[in-house]
Design a protein around this motif. Structure first.
Motif, PDB file in Angstrom:
ATOM      1  N   PHE A   1      -6.412  -7.269  -2.685  1.00 49.20           N
ATOM      2  CA  PHE A   1      -6.124  -8.228  -3.753  1.00 49.20           C
ATOM      3  C   PHE A   1      -7.168  -9.335  -3.596  1.00 49.20           C
ATOM      4  CE2 PHE A   1      -2.138  -5.966  -3.525  1.00 49.20           C
ATOM      5  CZ  PHE A   1      -1.694  -5.944  -4.831  1.00 49.20           C
ATOM      6  N   GLY A   2      -8.170  -9.302  -4.455  1.00 47.04           N
ATOM      7  CA  GLY A   2      -9.304 -10.199  -4.258  1.00 47.04           C
ATOM      8  C   GLY A   2      -9.367 -11.308  -5.294  1.00 47.04           C
ATOM      9  N   PRO A   3     -10.308 -12.207  -5.081  1.00 42.47           N
ATOM     10  CA  PRO A   3     -11.331 -12.192  -4.031  1.00 42.47           C
ATOM     11  C   PRO A   3     -10.920 -12.886  -2.748  1.00 42.47           C
ATOM     12  CG  PRO A   3     -11.782 -13.993  -5.522  1.00 42.47           C
ATOM     13  CD  PRO A   3     -10.555 -13.300  -6.058  1.00 42.47           C
ATOM     14  N   SER A   4      -9.714 -13.441  -2.712  1.00 45.74           N
ATOM     15  CA  SER A   4      -9.353 -14.353  -1.631  1.00 45.74           C
ATOM     16  C   SER A   4      -8.613 -13.697  -0.466  1.00 45.74           C
ATOM     17  CB  SER A   4      -8.498 -15.497  -2.185  1.00 45.74           C
ATOM     18  OG  SER A   4      -7.437 -14.988  -2.970  1.00 45.74           O
ATOM     19  N   GLU A   5      -8.061 -12.495  -0.659  1.00 40.45           N
ATOM     20  CA  GLU A   5      -7.278 -11.872   0.403  1.00 40.45           C
ATOM     21  C   GLU A   5      -8.048 -10.727   1.054  1.00 40.45           C
ATOM     22  OE1 GLU A   5      -4.784 -13.412   1.363  1.00 40.45           O
ATOM     23  OE2 GLU A   5      -4.373 -14.692  -0.374  1.00 40.45           O
ATOM     24  N   SER A   6      -7.695 -10.414   2.279  1.00 43.15           N
ATOM     25  CA  SER A   6      -8.399  -9.404   3.061  1.00 43.15           C
ATOM     26  C   SER A   6      -7.990  -7.995   2.656  1.00 43.15           C
ATOM     27  CB  SER A   6      -8.117  -9.597   4.556  1.00 43.15           C
ATOM     28  OG  SER A   6      -8.517 -10.884   4.983  1.00 43.15           O
ATOM     29  N   GLU A   7      -8.888  -7.057   2.934  1.00 43.98           N
ATOM     30  CA  GLU A   7      -8.585  -5.646   2.686  1.00 43.98           C
ATOM     31  C   GLU A   7      -7.470  -5.182   3.619  1.00 43.98           C
ATOM     32  OE1 GLU A   7     -11.850  -2.553   2.251  1.00 43.98           O
ATOM     33  OE2 GLU A   7     -10.987  -1.967   4.208  1.00 43.98           O
ATOM     34  N   GLN A   8      -6.612  -4.307   3.123  1.00 42.03           N
ATOM     35  CA  GLN A   8      -5.584  -3.704   3.958  1.00 42.03           C
ATOM     36  C   GLN A   8      -5.585  -2.196   3.736  1.00 42.03           C
ATOM     37  OE1 GLN A   8      -1.542  -5.031   2.714  1.00 42.03           O
ATOM     38  NE2 GLN A   8      -2.594  -6.186   1.122  1.00 42.03           N
ATOM     39  N   THR A   9      -5.253  -1.445   4.777  1.00 40.60           N
ATOM     40  CA  THR A   9      -5.152   0.009   4.660  1.00 40.60           C
ATOM     41  C   THR A   9      -3.687   0.376   4.534  1.00 40.60           C
ATOM     42  OG1 THR A   9      -5.156   0.208   7.084  1.00 40.60           O
ATOM     43  CG2 THR A   9      -7.264   0.455   5.946  1.00 40.60           C
ATOM     44  N   VAL A  10      -3.379   1.179   3.517  1.00 40.94           N
ATOM     45  CA  VAL A  10      -1.992   1.500   3.179  1.00 40.94           C
ATOM     46  C   VAL A  10      -1.849   3.017   3.046  1.00 40.94           C
ATOM     47  CG1 VAL A  10      -0.088   1.029   1.611  1.00 40.94           C
ATOM     48  CG2 VAL A  10      -1.901  -0.675   1.890  1.00 40.94           C
ATOM     49  N   ALA A  11      -0.856   3.587   3.709  1.00 48.09           N
ATOM     50  CA  ALA A  11      -0.614   5.029   3.608  1.00 48.09           C
ATOM     51  C   ALA A  11      -0.138   5.383   2.208  1.00 48.09           C
ATOM     52  CB  ALA A  11       0.428   5.451   4.641  1.00 48.09           C
ATOM     53  N   PHE A  12      -0.535   6.573   1.745  1.00 46.56           N
ATOM     54  CA  PHE A  12      -0.108   7.019   0.422  1.00 46.56           C
ATOM     55  C   PHE A  12       0.181   8.515   0.447  1.00 46.56           C
ATOM     56  CE2 PHE A  12      -4.627   7.992   0.366  1.00 46.56           C
ATOM     57  CZ  PHE A  12      -4.669   9.236  -0.256  1.00 46.56           C
ATOM     58  N   ASN A  13       0.975   8.953  -0.530  1.00 50.29           N
ATOM     59  CA  ASN A  13       1.149  10.366  -0.839  1.00 50.29           C
ATOM     60  C   ASN A  13       0.508  10.624  -2.192  1.00 50.29           C
ATOM     61  OD1 ASN A  13       2.644  11.000   1.470  1.00 50.29           O
ATOM     62  ND2 ASN A  13       4.581  10.440   0.510  1.00 50.29           N
ATOM     63  N   ASN A  14      -0.226  11.710  -2.297  1.00 51.27           N
ATOM     64  CA  ASN A  14      -0.833  12.096  -3.561  1.00 51.27           C
ATOM     65  C   ASN A  14       0.217  12.767  -4.431  1.00 51.27           C
ATOM     66  OD1 ASN A  14      -2.555  12.800  -5.605  1.00 51.27           O
ATOM     67  ND2 ASN A  14      -3.856  14.141  -4.373  1.00 51.27           N
TER      68      ASN A  14
END
Length: 300
Positions: free
Chosen positions: A92-105
């Motif tokens: 969620f940019g530009p002010s917040e950091s990248e996060q890695t989130v698990a997903f199911n396709n």
């Protein structure tokens, strides 16, 4: 509860057809609908469309109870990936950091979709909060994360989905302050529908807390054998009504990706094994409350 929709933003922005992107550049998509807030029976949803026709992407932010977290789903042809499950880069940019989130396709209707597992916020935990989370033992649930201010919500301009997409997508959301405030108001309404005293619950000195690890409530042997043979993943959102004595009195399935037989197995297991310290009001007195969690069932 009567289902109703409320438009939050009056203006729809169109994507210019003259914009050209190389394969390596992110694909920016302007909003092509207003935010919609869906007051459903047991969850609140924010939804919006970005892009046009072949590039159209829909996002859904689902919240099943109070708090800043939500379940994120993104759907559209740009979301197509060959991976059945993995982690995605979400910012969620530009002010917040990248996060890695698990997903199911999966799919949403007839569109490819990334169904993100668990609840996320617009910002990942800080380094200090991550260190505290790493120290949690099996009987702890979570730590209290610092609230995300309205100023940070207002500063947001886009949601970017990177890996695993071959071309990352930038959804130009604009400020998230008003949409998230509408989601909060919807959740207050939802809790009232459950029979919860909303104002008292905003002043709790302690929520209902499990006395035993939630990870021990459901075992693989609890699931119907035909569900296990199918080998398909399941995500189930559930809520327990918890009395002032700390005893769970009722199990509610709020959302599910599996048949009722599977849901019944989850509720039966949780009701048999879950135990709680009761919620405490502003004066430290026990009161009837609730507990919410998600079951993610995945065959290795």
């Amino acid at each position: 509860m009567t289902k109703k929709f409320q438009s939050l933003l009056a203006m729809s922005l169109m994507l210019s057809p003259s914009m050209v992107h190389s394969a390596k550049e992110p694909l920016p998509l302007k909003a092509t609908s207003a935010w919609q807030i869906d007051y459903a029976d047991d969850r609140c949803r924010l939804a919006r469309r970005f892009g046009e026709v072949e590039t159209a992407v829909y996002i859904f932010l689902d919240r099943y109870g109070p708090g800043e977290g939500f379940r994120l789903t993104t759907a559209g042809k740009p979301m197509k990936t060959s991976l059945l499950k993995d982690v995605a880069e979400v910012t969620f940019g530009p002010s917040e950091s990248e996060q890695t989130v698990a997903f199911n396709n999966g799919t949403s209707g007839d569109l490819p979709a990334l169904h993100f597992v668990g609840r996320i916020r617009i910002a990942p935990p800080s380094d200090e909060e991550k260190a505290a989370i790493a120290k949690l033992d099996k009987n702890d649930i979570w730590i209290d994360l610092l609230p995300i201010s309205e100023e940070r919500q207002k500063a947001l301009r886009y949601l970017q989905i990177g890996k695993p997409l071959r071309q990352s997508v930038i959804l130009e959301t604009g400020s998230m302050k008003a949409p998230l405030a509408a989601l909060d108001a919807c959740v207050d309404d939802l809790m009232g529908h459950w029979g919860i005293d909303v104002e008292n619950h905003k002043k709790l000195t302690r929520p209902a807390i499990p006395t035993n690890s939630p990870g021990e409530w459901i075992k693989s042997s609890d699931y119907p054998s035909n569900m296990l043979v199918a080998g398909q993943p399941a995500i189930i959102e559930f809520r327990l009504s918890v009395g002032a004595d700390g005893i769970a009195t009722q199990c509610h399935i709020q959302a599910t990706t599996r048949p009722k037989e599977f849901d019944d197995a989850v509720c039966n297991s949780v009701m048999r094994r879950a135990r709680f310290y009761p919620a405490l009001d502003s004066e430290g007195k026990p009161l009837a409350s609730f507990y919410r969690n998600t079951v993610h069932f995945q065959i290795p």
